[in-house]
Design a protein around this motif. Structure first.
Motif, PDB file in Angstrom:
ATOM      1  N   GLU A   1       0.832  -1.206   0.000  1.00  0.00           N
ATOM      2  CA  GLU A   1       0.000   0.000   0.000  1.00  0.00           C
ATOM      3  C   GLU A   1       0.867   1.257   0.000  1.00  0.00           C
ATOM      4  OE1 GLU A   1      -2.462  -0.410   3.408  1.00  0.00           O
ATOM      5  OE2 GLU A   1      -3.603  -2.114   2.596  1.00  0.00           O
ATOM      6  N   ALA A   2       1.978   1.224   0.742  1.00  0.00           N
ATOM      7  CA  ALA A   2       2.899   2.370   0.783  1.00  0.00           C
ATOM      8  C   ALA A   2       3.526   2.605  -0.595  1.00  0.00           C
ATOM      9  CB  ALA A   2       3.989   2.119   1.818  1.00  0.00           C
TER      10      ALA A   2
ATOM     11  N   GLY B   1       3.406   6.242  -5.635  1.00  0.00           N
ATOM     12  CA  GLY B   1       3.332   6.391  -7.083  1.00  0.00           C
ATOM     13  C   GLY B   1       3.573   5.134  -7.893  1.00  0.00           C
ATOM     14  N   ALA B   2       3.818   4.004  -7.251  1.00  0.00           N
ATOM     15  CA  ALA B   2       4.051   2.760  -7.996  1.00  0.00           C
ATOM     16  C   ALA B   2       2.734   2.261  -8.592  1.00  0.00           C
ATOM     17  CB  ALA B   2       4.642   1.700  -7.081  1.00  0.00           C
TER      18      ALA B   2
ATOM     19  N   TYR C   1       3.981  -2.835 -10.723  1.00  0.00           N
ATOM     20  CA  TYR C   1       5.334  -2.534 -10.233  1.00  0.00           C
ATOM     21  C   TYR C   1       5.448  -2.884  -8.746  1.00  0.00           C
ATOM     22  CZ  TYR C   1       9.742  -0.009  -9.653  1.00  0.00           C
ATOM     23  OH  TYR C   1      11.063   0.312  -9.388  1.00  0.00           O
ATOM     24  N   ALA C   2       4.406  -2.553  -7.969  1.00  0.00           N
ATOM     25  CA  ALA C   2       4.407  -2.893  -6.538  1.00  0.00           C
ATOM     26  C   ALA C   2       4.430  -4.403  -6.338  1.00  0.00           C
ATOM     27  CB  ALA C   2       3.179  -2.296  -5.866  1.00  0.00           C
ATOM     28  N   MET C   3       3.685  -5.111  -7.202  1.00  0.00           N
ATOM     29  CA  MET C   3       3.684  -6.574  -7.127  1.00  0.00           C
ATOM     30  C   MET C   3       5.081  -7.122  -7.399  1.00  0.00           C
ATOM     31  SD  MET C   3       1.673  -9.280  -6.821  1.00  0.00           S
ATOM     32  CE  MET C   3       0.045  -8.625  -7.166  1.00  0.00           C
TER      33      MET C   3
END
Length: 233
Positions: free
Chosen positions: A145-146, A151-152, A156-158
């Motif tokens: 979540e952060a 902005g990810a 990309y976060a995954m």
């Protein structure tokens, strides 16, 4: 002793010079050499490792994505899907093997390499899910979540946050899938066609004609491979 002594005897007699199991004729490695000169064995070895490698990769990708999806579901949906996931694990192999064979025949699929690969993928996916889920539960979900807040994109976060955190579970699932695929007999037996066999089917066929020292050698190598993988896991 009752469970492990036969395995120990099998390993010892794979190095026995004599063909007879009743006497020790001296130490030799000739049965291992004879093993790899057998075209049926080398062909089965090729298909065994090819199916194990491909099925473990495919099932790891599908299982990891599925585990992430299950982890983010609501409580009721998660319980339902997990119970469905447990069915192939608890189901007897022969039931799964016959059911898959019936499915392939009903859709007019020719039994062979593709059907064996698909059956191994289906068999392995639940084990990958069960290997990845504990790592997802241990992960701090606020990290992803952060990353999104900073902005990810979700993908990309995954890729940069979630996957690295659960990588030990993913690797364990992949190795487990590879191990299960290598030593599977029942599901392979019902879902393969002529010209495509794995080592377990070859060993079964050879054993029906009488135990030869080369079977002991092959079984010893399979046991060694599985033990090494389990130690890594």
């Amino acid at each position: 002793i009752f469970l492990y002594m036969p395995i120990l005897v099998l390993i010892v007699y794979s190095f026995n010079e004599s063909k007879s199991r009743g006497q020790w004729g001296g130490f030799t490695l000739k049965w291992y050499g004879e093993l790899f000169r057998d075209p049926d064995i080398t062909k089965a070895l090729y298909y065994t490792f090819l199916v194990a490698l491909l099925s473990s990769i495919i099932s790891t990708v599908i299982g990891t994505i599925s585990a992430i999806g299950i982890h983010n579901m609501g409580l009721l949906g998660k319980k339902v899907i997990l119970n469905v996931n447990y069915l192939p694990v608890l189901n007897p192999d022969i039931v799964t093997g016959v059911a898959l064979m019936t499915l392939f025949i009903s859709v007019n699929m020719q039994l062979g390499f593709v059907t064996m690969l698909l059956s191994h993928v289906m068999f392995n996916i639940p084990y990958v899910i069960l290997s990845v889920l504990p790592k997802l539960r241990q992960m701090n979900r606020h990290m992803a979540e952060a990353a999104l807040d900073l902005g990810a994109t979700p993908f990309y976060a995954m890729r940069k946050v979630v996957i690295p955190e659960i990588m030990p579970g993913v690797i364990t699932g992949a190795l487990m899938a590879f191990t299960l695929s290598i030593d599977d007999f029942v599901i392979s037996f019902f879902n393969t066609g002529s010209g495509v066999t794995n080592l377990s089917i070859v060993i079964y066929s050879m054993a029906r004609r009488g135990i030869k020292p080369s079977i002991n050698a092959l079984s010893t190598l399979m046991l060694l491979t599985v033990v090494i993988l389990l130690l890594i896991i």
